[in-house]
Motif scaffolding. Structure first.
Motif, PDB file in Angstrom:
ATOM      1  N   LEU A 278     -41.362   5.835  -9.648  1.00 11.98           N
ATOM      2  CA  LEU A 278     -40.228   5.645  -8.738  1.00 11.98           C
ATOM      3  C   LEU A 278     -39.888   4.174  -8.564  1.00 11.98           C
ATOM      4  CD1 LEU A 278     -41.039   8.306  -5.988  1.00 11.98           C
ATOM      5  CD2 LEU A 278     -39.060   8.294  -7.523  1.00 11.98           C
ATOM      6  N   SER A 279     -40.912   3.330  -8.556  1.00 20.88           N
ATOM      7  CA  SER A 279     -40.652   1.906  -8.352  1.00 20.88           C
ATOM      8  C   SER A 279     -39.901   1.319  -9.544  1.00 20.88           C
ATOM      9  CB  SER A 279     -41.972   1.165  -8.124  1.00 20.88           C
ATOM     10  OG  SER A 279     -41.744  -0.069  -7.513  1.00 20.88           O
TER      11      SER A 279
ATOM     12  N   GLU B 287     -42.805   3.342 -20.511  1.00 20.99           N
ATOM     13  CA  GLU B 287     -43.680   4.217 -19.727  1.00 20.99           C
ATOM     14  C   GLU B 287     -44.767   4.793 -20.628  1.00 20.99           C
ATOM     15  OE1 GLU B 287     -44.412   5.306 -16.569  1.00 20.99           O
ATOM     16  OE2 GLU B 287     -45.909   6.482 -17.652  1.00 20.99           O
ATOM     17  N   THR B 288     -45.991   4.700 -20.147  1.00 14.63           N
ATOM     18  CA  THR B 288     -47.124   5.104 -20.969  1.00 14.63           C
ATOM     19  C   THR B 288     -47.263   6.623 -21.112  1.00 14.63           C
ATOM     20  OG1 THR B 288     -49.407   4.447 -21.391  1.00 14.63           O
ATOM     21  CG2 THR B 288     -48.946   5.271 -19.221  1.00 14.63           C
TER      22      THR B 288
ATOM     23  N   GLY C  57     -43.829   8.923 -12.884  1.00 19.59           N
ATOM     24  CA  GLY C  57     -45.160   8.541 -12.394  1.00 19.59           C
ATOM     25  C   GLY C  57     -45.727   9.655 -11.514  1.00 19.59           C
ATOM     26  N   HIS C  58     -46.183   9.275 -10.329  1.00 23.33           N
ATOM     27  CA  HIS C  58     -46.734  10.279  -9.409  1.00 23.33           C
ATOM     28  C   HIS C  58     -45.690  11.335  -9.045  1.00 23.33           C
ATOM     29  CE1 HIS C  58     -49.540   6.837  -7.950  1.00 23.33           C
ATOM     30  NE2 HIS C  58     -50.095   7.499  -8.947  1.00 23.33           N
TER      31      HIS C  58
ATOM     32  N   THR D 200     -46.313  13.520  -5.910  1.00 16.56           N
ATOM     33  CA  THR D 200     -45.549  13.205  -4.687  1.00 16.56           C
ATOM     34  C   THR D 200     -44.849  14.421  -4.101  1.00 16.56           C
ATOM     35  OG1 THR D 200     -45.131  11.153  -5.796  1.00 16.56           O
ATOM     36  CG2 THR D 200     -43.978  11.518  -3.753  1.00 16.56           C
ATOM     37  N   GLN D 201     -45.201  14.699  -2.859  1.00 16.12           N
ATOM     38  CA  GLN D 201     -44.846  15.992  -2.305  1.00 16.12           C
ATOM     39  C   GLN D 201     -43.506  15.998  -1.570  1.00 16.12           C
ATOM     40  OE1 GLN D 201     -47.594  17.603   0.794  1.00 16.12           O
ATOM     41  NE2 GLN D 201     -48.145  18.985  -0.864  1.00 16.12           N
ATOM     42  N   SER D 202     -43.394  15.175  -0.538  1.00 16.31           N
ATOM     43  CA  SER D 202     -42.225  15.256   0.337  1.00 16.31           C
ATOM     44  C   SER D 202     -41.777  13.859   0.748  1.00 16.31           C
ATOM     45  CB  SER D 202     -42.573  16.025   1.613  1.00 16.31           C
ATOM     46  OG  SER D 202     -43.090  17.297   1.301  1.00 16.31           O
TER      47      SER D 202
ATOM     48  N   THR E  59     -47.432  -0.701 -22.367  1.00 15.89           N
ATOM     49  CA  THR E  59     -47.301  -2.150 -22.499  1.00 15.89           C
ATOM     50  C   THR E  59     -48.685  -2.783 -22.489  1.00 15.89           C
ATOM     51  OG1 THR E  59     -45.237  -1.985 -21.321  1.00 15.89           O
ATOM     52  CG2 THR E  59     -46.181  -4.193 -21.535  1.00 15.89           C
TER      53      THR E  59
ATOM     54  N   TRP F 111     -49.336  -0.348 -12.114  1.00 15.04           N
ATOM     55  CA  TRP F 111     -50.293  -0.602 -11.035  1.00 15.04           C
ATOM     56  C   TRP F 111     -50.796  -2.046 -11.075  1.00 15.04           C
ATOM     57  CZ3 TRP F 111     -52.897   3.645 -14.123  1.00 15.04           C
ATOM     58  CH2 TRP F 111     -52.149   4.821 -14.018  1.00 15.04           C
TER      59      TRP F 111
ATOM     60  N   ASN G  17     -44.031  -1.852  -7.738  1.00 10.32           N
ATOM     61  CA  ASN G  17     -45.011  -0.786  -7.558  1.00 10.32           C
ATOM     62  C   ASN G  17     -45.437  -0.657  -6.093  1.00 10.32           C
ATOM     63  OD1 ASN G  17     -47.972   0.513  -7.731  1.00 10.32           O
ATOM     64  ND2 ASN G  17     -46.784   1.114  -9.488  1.00 10.32           N
ATOM     65  N   SER G  18     -45.785   0.565  -5.728  1.00 11.13           N
ATOM     66  CA  SER G  18     -46.229   0.806  -4.346  1.00 11.13           C
ATOM     67  C   SER G  18     -47.508   0.030  -4.044  1.00 11.13           C
ATOM     68  CB  SER G  18     -46.454   2.298  -4.111  1.00 11.13           C
ATOM     69  OG  SER G  18     -47.405   2.794  -5.024  1.00 11.13           O
TER      70      SER G  18
ATOM     71  N   ALA H  89     -48.961   4.117   0.252  1.00 18.63           N
ATOM     72  CA  ALA H  89     -48.705   5.116  -0.793  1.00 18.63           C
ATOM     73  C   ALA H  89     -47.553   6.025  -0.379  1.00 18.63           C
ATOM     74  CB  ALA H  89     -49.972   5.934  -1.040  1.00 18.63           C
ATOM     75  N   PHE H  90     -46.352   5.502  -0.510  1.00 19.83           N
ATOM     76  CA  PHE H  90     -45.186   6.287  -0.127  1.00 19.83           C
ATOM     77  C   PHE H  90     -44.049   6.074  -1.112  1.00 19.83           C
ATOM     78  CE2 PHE H  90     -47.468   5.879   3.879  1.00 19.83           C
ATOM     79  CZ  PHE H  90     -47.525   7.217   4.240  1.00 19.83           C
ATOM     80  N   THR H  91     -43.176   7.054  -1.139  1.00 22.09           N
ATOM     81  CA  THR H  91     -41.995   6.997  -1.989  1.00 22.09           C
ATOM     82  C   THR H  91     -41.105   5.819  -1.606  1.00 22.09           C
ATOM     83  OG1 THR H  91     -42.024   9.355  -2.406  1.00 22.09           O
ATOM     84  CG2 THR H  91     -39.864   8.285  -2.474  1.00 22.09           C
TER      85      THR H  91
HETATM   86  C1  LIG Z   1     -50.995  12.926  -5.416  1.00 24.28           C
HETATM   87  C2  LIG Z   1     -50.000  12.061  -4.677  1.00 24.28           C
HETATM   88  C3  LIG Z   1     -49.218  12.619  -3.669  1.00 24.28           C
HETATM   89  C4  LIG Z   1     -48.301  11.828  -2.993  1.00 24.28           C
HETATM   90  N1  LIG Z   1     -47.507  12.399  -2.023  1.00 24.28           N
HETATM   91  C5  LIG Z   1     -46.567  11.648  -1.421  1.00 24.28           C
HETATM   92  C6  LIG Z   1     -45.662  12.228  -0.495  1.00 24.28           C
HETATM   93  O1  LIG Z   1     -45.724  13.417  -0.200  1.00 24.28           O
HETATM   94  N2  LIG Z   1     -44.720  11.427   0.056  1.00 24.28           N
HETATM   95  C7  LIG Z   1     -44.606  10.110  -0.252  1.00 24.28           C
HETATM   96  O2  LIG Z   1     -43.710   9.426   0.263  1.00 24.28           O
HETATM   97  N3  LIG Z   1     -45.460   9.522  -1.128  1.00 24.28           N
HETATM   98  C8  LIG Z   1     -46.426  10.264  -1.718  1.00 24.28           C
HETATM   99  N4  LIG Z   1     -47.273   9.689  -2.613  1.00 24.28           N
HETATM  100  C9  LIG Z   1     -47.132   8.267  -2.900  1.00 24.28           C
HETATM  101  C10 LIG Z   1     -45.982   8.027  -3.866  1.00 24.28           C
HETATM  102  O3  LIG Z   1     -45.996   9.030  -4.830  1.00 24.28           O
HETATM  103  C11 LIG Z   1     -46.137   6.719  -4.568  1.00 24.28           C
HETATM  104  O4  LIG Z   1     -46.173   5.687  -3.627  1.00 24.28           O
HETATM  105  C12 LIG Z   1     -45.012   6.435  -5.542  1.00 24.28           C
HETATM  106  O5  LIG Z   1     -44.564   7.553  -6.255  1.00 24.28           O
HETATM  107  C13 LIG Z   1     -45.534   5.394  -6.499  1.00 24.28           C
HETATM  108  O6  LIG Z   1     -44.534   5.034  -7.394  1.00 24.28           O
HETATM  109  P1  LIG Z   1     -44.785   3.773  -8.319  1.00 24.28           P
HETATM  110  O7  LIG Z   1     -43.653   3.692  -9.252  1.00 24.28           O
HETATM  111  O8  LIG Z   1     -45.069   2.597  -7.462  1.00 24.28           O
HETATM  112  O9  LIG Z   1     -46.143   4.094  -9.091  1.00 24.28           O
HETATM  113  P2  LIG Z   1     -46.443   5.254 -10.188  1.00 24.28           P
HETATM  114  O10 LIG Z   1     -45.783   6.522  -9.798  1.00 24.28           O
HETATM  115  O11 LIG Z   1     -47.902   5.247 -10.401  1.00 24.28           O
HETATM  116  O12 LIG Z   1     -45.706   4.690 -11.457  1.00 24.28           O
HETATM  117  C14 LIG Z   1     -46.253   3.656 -12.240  1.00 24.28           C
HETATM  118  C15 LIG Z   1     -46.051   4.043 -13.676  1.00 24.28           C
HETATM  119  O13 LIG Z   1     -46.529   2.996 -14.501  1.00 24.28           O
HETATM  120  C16 LIG Z   1     -47.045   3.601 -15.675  1.00 24.28           C
HETATM  121  N5  LIG Z   1     -47.904   2.636 -16.346  1.00 24.28           N
HETATM  122  C17 LIG Z   1     -49.127   2.204 -15.985  1.00 24.28           C
HETATM  123  N6  LIG Z   1     -49.566   1.292 -16.868  1.00 24.28           N
HETATM  124  C18 LIG Z   1     -48.603   1.151 -17.800  1.00 24.28           C
HETATM  125  C19 LIG Z   1     -48.471   0.355 -18.965  1.00 24.28           C
HETATM  126  N7  LIG Z   1     -49.429  -0.505 -19.346  1.00 24.28           N
HETATM  127  N8  LIG Z   1     -47.341   0.464 -19.711  1.00 24.28           N
HETATM  128  C20 LIG Z   1     -46.362   1.320 -19.348  1.00 24.28           C
HETATM  129  N9  LIG Z   1     -46.441   2.102 -18.244  1.00 24.28           N
HETATM  130  C21 LIG Z   1     -47.550   2.000 -17.483  1.00 24.28           C
HETATM  131  C22 LIG Z   1     -47.781   4.811 -15.150  1.00 24.28           C
HETATM  132  O14 LIG Z   1     -47.992   5.769 -16.167  1.00 24.28           O
HETATM  133  C23 LIG Z   1     -46.824   5.290 -14.066  1.00 24.28           C
HETATM  134  O15 LIG Z   1     -45.937   6.261 -14.566  1.00 24.28           O
HETATM  135  C24 LIG Z   1     -48.191  10.464  -3.300  1.00 24.28           C
HETATM  136  C25 LIG Z   1     -48.998   9.896  -4.316  1.00 24.28           C
HETATM  137  C26 LIG Z   1     -49.890  10.696  -4.991  1.00 24.28           C
HETATM  138  C27 LIG Z   1     -50.744  10.082  -6.070  1.00 24.28           C
END
Ligand SMILES: Cc1cc2nc3c(=O)[nH]c(=O)nc-3n(C[C@H](O)[C@H](O)[C@H](O)COP(=O)(O)OP(=O)(O)OC[C@H]3O[C@@H](n4cnc5c(N)ncnc54)[C@H](O)[C@@H]3O)c2cc1C
Length: 634
Positions: free
Chosen positions: A101-102, A123-124, A130-131, A150-152, A388, A426, A607-608, A614-616
Motif C-alpha cells: 500500500l505504501s 515487487e518481489t 503486500g500485506h 490487512t483486514q479492515s 530489488t 521494509w 513503508n509503514s 501497523a496500519f493502512t
Molecule cells: C496480517 C496483517 C493484518 C493487518 N490488518 C490490518 C488492518 O486490519 N487494518 C489496518 O489498517 N492495517 C492492518 N495491517 C497493517 C497494514 O497492512 C500495513 O501497515 C500496510 O499494509 C503495510 O503496507 P506497506 O506498503 O508499508 O508494507 P507491505 O505491505 O509489507 O509492502 C512492502 C512490499 O515490499 C515488498 N518487498 C520487500 N522487499 C523487497 C525488495 N527487495 N524488492 C522488491 N519488493 C520488496 C514486499 O514483498 C511487500 O509487498 C495488517 C498487517 C498484517 C501483516
C-alpha cells in the motif's frame, strides 16, 4: 485422529498444486536464482492460462520464494554467486521498491504531482498489495473472498489528511459500510471457548461467553476450583486492585508491570488462570500477557470483542465505571477482500486497463488482468517477481544525477535507472539494498523487527457445525490457532457473503507464533524462525486436528467438510510498534523509525515501518511524505 481420519490425504484444492516450500525449491534449482514461482490454483477470475495469485492455496502470504533472494543477501551469500546484471536501458522518473500500500500510494501521489511521470514499481512477490492481499476460493461453484492480510480500515474518521484524501479520491465512501456490513448476520450466535487437552488436561468446548453468566461458562471447564473462582471474580466483580493509588498513579504503575503480573500479584489470581488469558493480546501485540503491560492491554482493547478482565473497578483516567476504551467507530469498514480492495483500486487508477470499473462496489468482483501490470505502453508499470537487490546513486551520492537499481528475476539480474527512488519495502530490507546509507541510519533501520502472524483461511462446504454449537467465533487459548471466526459478512458490489449455514463459508484462523517469556523483539524473531521451519503439511495437520476437536461434537468432519486451505504466512508482518510501555521509552521524534526514514540524496524511505504503526493509513501517509521528499528533484 490419524492422518486419514483428518483428511490429510483428501483431495482439496491445494492438493492440485505443490505447496510453497516445494515450489520455491524447484524455482531455485531451475533458475539458479531462488526467485519467484507459479503455484496458484486455476484462476477463478481474470484470463485463464496466466498466473492468478489471489486464487493461490496452500502456503501463501510470504511464501519461501518471496524472501529467498533477500535472505541470501542478508547472509552475505548473494553477490559471490550472482550473475552479472543485464545493462538497464529503461529509465524512469521514479522507481519504487515494494508494491504494498505504501508503494502504490507513493506512485499515486507522485503521479498526481507529475501527471506525465514514468514510474516503475518493483515487487518481489507474485502479487501486488503486500500485506493487503486477496484470497479467492471456489467452493461448489460459489466464489468466496477474503483478506489475505490487512483486514479492515481501522477508524477511518481518524485518518490524517493524506490517507483520508486518497481514500476519498479512490471513491471509497466509508459510510456505506454501515449498509454493506451485515452487523446482525450472526445475531443469536455467541463466542465459544475451547480448552485443549494439551494445556488443560482434556478437550472442552463451551458456547455463550460474553452472553451467559461466567459462572456457567467456567463451571465445567478443566480448571482448578481456585482458578475458576478467580476467573469468575475478575469477570464479574468491580474491584479496585490498586486502591491506594490515584488514577494517574495507577496508569503510571500499570505501565511498568505485565498483565500477567497484574493478574497474579494484584488481582490475586491463581496461576491457573494465566493459560486461559495467555494469548489475549496476540492479535495486536504479537506476544502474550507476560510481555505486554497491563496498561497497554487496558488501553488497546480488542477488535474481536474480547476484553481484559480485572479493570472494571478501576478508574484509569476514563472516569469511574469506564473500564474499556471505546473505539471511535465500529469495526465494520471491511471490503469482502479486506483492504486488498484499496490496493486494487490504486492499481486500477495507476495502470490503465488492468482492472475495469470505477466504484468501490464494482472493485469487489472486477477481474485483474495481471498481463497489463507491466505494459510498456503505460506510464506506470508494476513489475512482479522482481526483487530489488541494489540501489545506488549514479555516479555517487555527491554528484548524482540519478539512481541505478539492480533487481533479481527468475531469469537473472536486471538493471534500471531512475531520477529518484522510494524504498517502500521494509526497513530491514532498505538497509540491505542501499549500501550507501550512513552506518548510523542502517542501524536505525535495523531496529525494526516486524511481528510475525499467520492468517489462515479454511474454506468449508458449510458452517452447520457453528450453527449447531451456537457460535460465530471461538477462542482457543494456547491452541495452534488461538482464534477462529466465520468470515466477516459483507454484501456489496454483487458479492453475497454466505448467509445460510448450508452455504460454503470461509473460516478465519489466527496464529501469532510466540516464544513465552522473551522480550517482544526476541519473540518475533523466534516466531519468524518457527514459521520458516514449519512446512505446510504440519500446519494443515494442526488445522484439521484443531477444527475436529473444537467442532467434532457438532458433526464436523475435517476429512469431509474442508474444501481448501490457504495459510497466509506473514513472517514479516506488522511494523514494529514503539508504544510498548513495558519496554520502550522514546522522546517525541526520536524513535529509531523517526530517524531511520530520513532521505539520503535521491533515495527516500516510505513503508509503514517508517511510522512505527501497523496500519493502512500510516503506510499511505509515509508514501505521501516520501513523495514530498523526492519531488525536490527535477
Ligand atoms: C496480517 C496483517 C493484518 C493487518 N490488518 C490490518 C488492518 O486490519 N487494518 C489496518 O489498517 N492495517 C492492518 N495491517 C497493517 C497494514 O497492512 C500495513 O501497515 C500496510 O499494509 C503495510 O503496507 P506497506 O506498503 O508499508 O508494507 P507491505 O505491505 O509489507 O509492502 C512492502 C512490499 O515490499 C515488498 N518487498 C520487500 N522487499 C523487497 C525488495 N527487495 N524488492 C522488491 N519488493 C520488496 C514486499 O514483498 C511487500 O509487498 C495488517 C498487517 C498484517 C501483516
Amino acid at each position: 485422529m490419524n492422518d486419514n481420519e483428518l483428511g490429510m490425504g483428501a483431495k482439496i484444492t491445494r492438493r492440485d498444486f505443490l505447496d510453497g516450500v516445494a515450489v520455491a525449491a524447484l524455482a531455485g534449482v531451475a533458475s539458479g536464482l531462488p526467485g519467484c514461482s507459479p503455484q496458484s490454483t486455476t484462476p477463478l477470475r481474470g484470463p485463464a492460462a496466466i498466473d492468478y495469485p489471489p486464487a493461490t492455496t496452500g502456503l501463501w502470504g510470504q511464501d519461501n520464494s518471496s524472501y529467498a533472494v533477500m535472505h541470501k543477501i542478508r547472509d552475505g551469500a548473494f553477490w559471490a554467486t550472482a550473475p552479472v546484471a543485464a545493462a538497464g536501458r529503461e529509465h524512469y522518473d521514479l522507481v519504487i521498491v515494494g508494491g504494498g500500500l505504501s508503494g502504490l500510494a507513493s506512485a499515486y501521489f507522485y503521479r498526481q504531482a507529475r501527471p506525465n511521470a514514468r514510474i516503475l514499481i518493483l515487487e518481489t512477490r507474485r502479487d501486488f498489495g503486500g500485506h493487503a492481499g486477496r484470497n479467492e476460493f471456489n467452493v461448489n461453484g460459489r466464489l468466496l473472498l477474503s483478506n489475505a492480510g490487512t483486514q479492515s480500515m481501522e477508524s477511518p474518521a481518524e485518518y490524517r489528511p493524506s490517507a483520508a484524501r486518497l481514500v476519498r479520491e479512490l471513491g471509497i465512501d466509508v459510510s456505506r459500510f454501515y449498509r454493506y456490513f451485515q452487523q446482525h448476520r450472526y445475531d443469536g450466535l455467541s463466542t465459544g471457548i475451547f480448552f485443549n487437552r494439551k494445556t488443560f488436561g482434556r478437550d472442552y468446548f463451551v458456547a455463550g461467553a460474553y452472553t451467559r453468566p461466567w459462572s456457567d461458562i467456567f463451571a465445567g471447564a478443566p480448571l482448578s476450583p481456585d482458578a475458576k473462582a478467580d476467573l469468575i471474580r475478575i469477570h464479574t466483580q468491580g474491584i479496585d486492585y490498586l486502591p491506594e493509588l490515584s488514577p494517574a498513579e495507577k496508569v503510571a504503575y500499570l505501565k511498568t508491570i505485565s498483565y500477567s503480573t497484574f493478574m497474579t500479584k494484584h488481582a490475586r489470581c491463581n496461576a491457573g488462570v494465566l493459560p486461559y488469558l495467555q494469548d489475549r493480546p496476540y492479535d495486536l501485540f504479537g506476544t502474550g500477557i507476560e510481555a505486554v503491560s497491563a496498561f497497554d492491554c487496558f488501553n488497546a482493547g480488542d477488535d474481536y470483542g474480547m476484553e481484559y478482565p480485572g479493570f472494571q473497578g478501576m478508574d484509569l483516567g476514563l472516569g469511574k465505571g469506564k473500564w474499556r476504551r471505546e473505539k471511535p467507530e465500529p469495526y465494520i469498514f471491511h471490503f469482502p477482500d479486506g483492504n486488498a480492495s484499496i490496493a486494487r483500486m490504486l492499481v486500477r487508477s495507476l495502470v490503465p486497463g488492468s482492472i475495469p470499473g470505477s466504484t468501490m462496489e464494482d472493485i469487489v468482483l472486477a477481474p485483474c488482468d495481471y498481463r497489463k501490470l507491466d505494459d510498456p505502453d503505460n506510464q506506470v508499470r508494476i513489475r512482479l517477481n522482481a526483487t530489488t537487490v541494489k540501489v545506488v546513486h549514479d555516479p555517487d551520492p555527491s554528484r548524482a544525477s540519478g539512481i541505478q537499481l539492480t533487481y533479481a528475476t527468475p531469469h537473472g539480474l536486471q538493471g534500471v535507472s531512475a531520477a529518484t527512488c522510494i524504498l517502500a519495502c521494509w526497513h530491514v530490507v532498505s538497509r540491505l539494498i542501499a549500501p550507501e546509507l550512513p552506518p548510523g541510519q542502517k542501524e536505525q533501520l535495523a531496529y525494526c523487527v516486524k511481528e510475525p502472524y499467520v492468517y489462515t483461511h479454511v474454506a468449508l462446504d458449510n458452517w452447520r457445525a457453528f450453527k449447531k454449537l451456537g457460535v460465530y467465533q471461538i477462542l482457543a487459548p494456547t491452541s495452534y490457532h488461538y482464534f477462529t471466526m466465520l468470515d466477516y459478512p459483507v454484501d456489496m458490489g454483487g458479492y453475497q457473503s454466505p448467509a445460510s449455514p448450508d452455504d460454503p463459508m470461509i473460516l478465519f484462523m489466527l496464529r501469532a507464533p510466540t516464544k513465552y517469556g522473551l522480550p517482544p523483539k526476541e519473540q518475533y524473531r523466534a516466531g519468524r524462525w518457527e514459521l520458516f521451519r514449519t512446512p505446510f503439511f504440519e500446519i494443515e495437520r494442526n488445522i484439521r486436528q484443531q477444527l475436529g476437536a473444537m467442532l467434532g461434537s457438532a458433526g464436523f468432519d475435517p476429512a469431509r467438510d474442508i474444501a481448501a486451505i490457504t495459510v497466509n504466512r506473514w513472517s514479516h508482518g506488522y511494523a514494529y510498534e514503539y508504544d510498548k510501555t513495558l519496554w520502550e521509552h522514546w522522546a517525541p521524534g526520536q524513535r529509531p523509525c523517526d530517524l531511520a526514514k530520513r532521505p539520503f540524496g535521491r533515495i527516500s524511505i516510505a513503508n509503514s515501518d517508517s511510522s512505527g504503526a501497523a496500519f493502512t493509513d500510516t503506510a499511505i501517509d509515509e508514501g505521501y511524505r516520501a513523495v514530498g521528499e523526492v519531488l525536490r528533484f527535477g
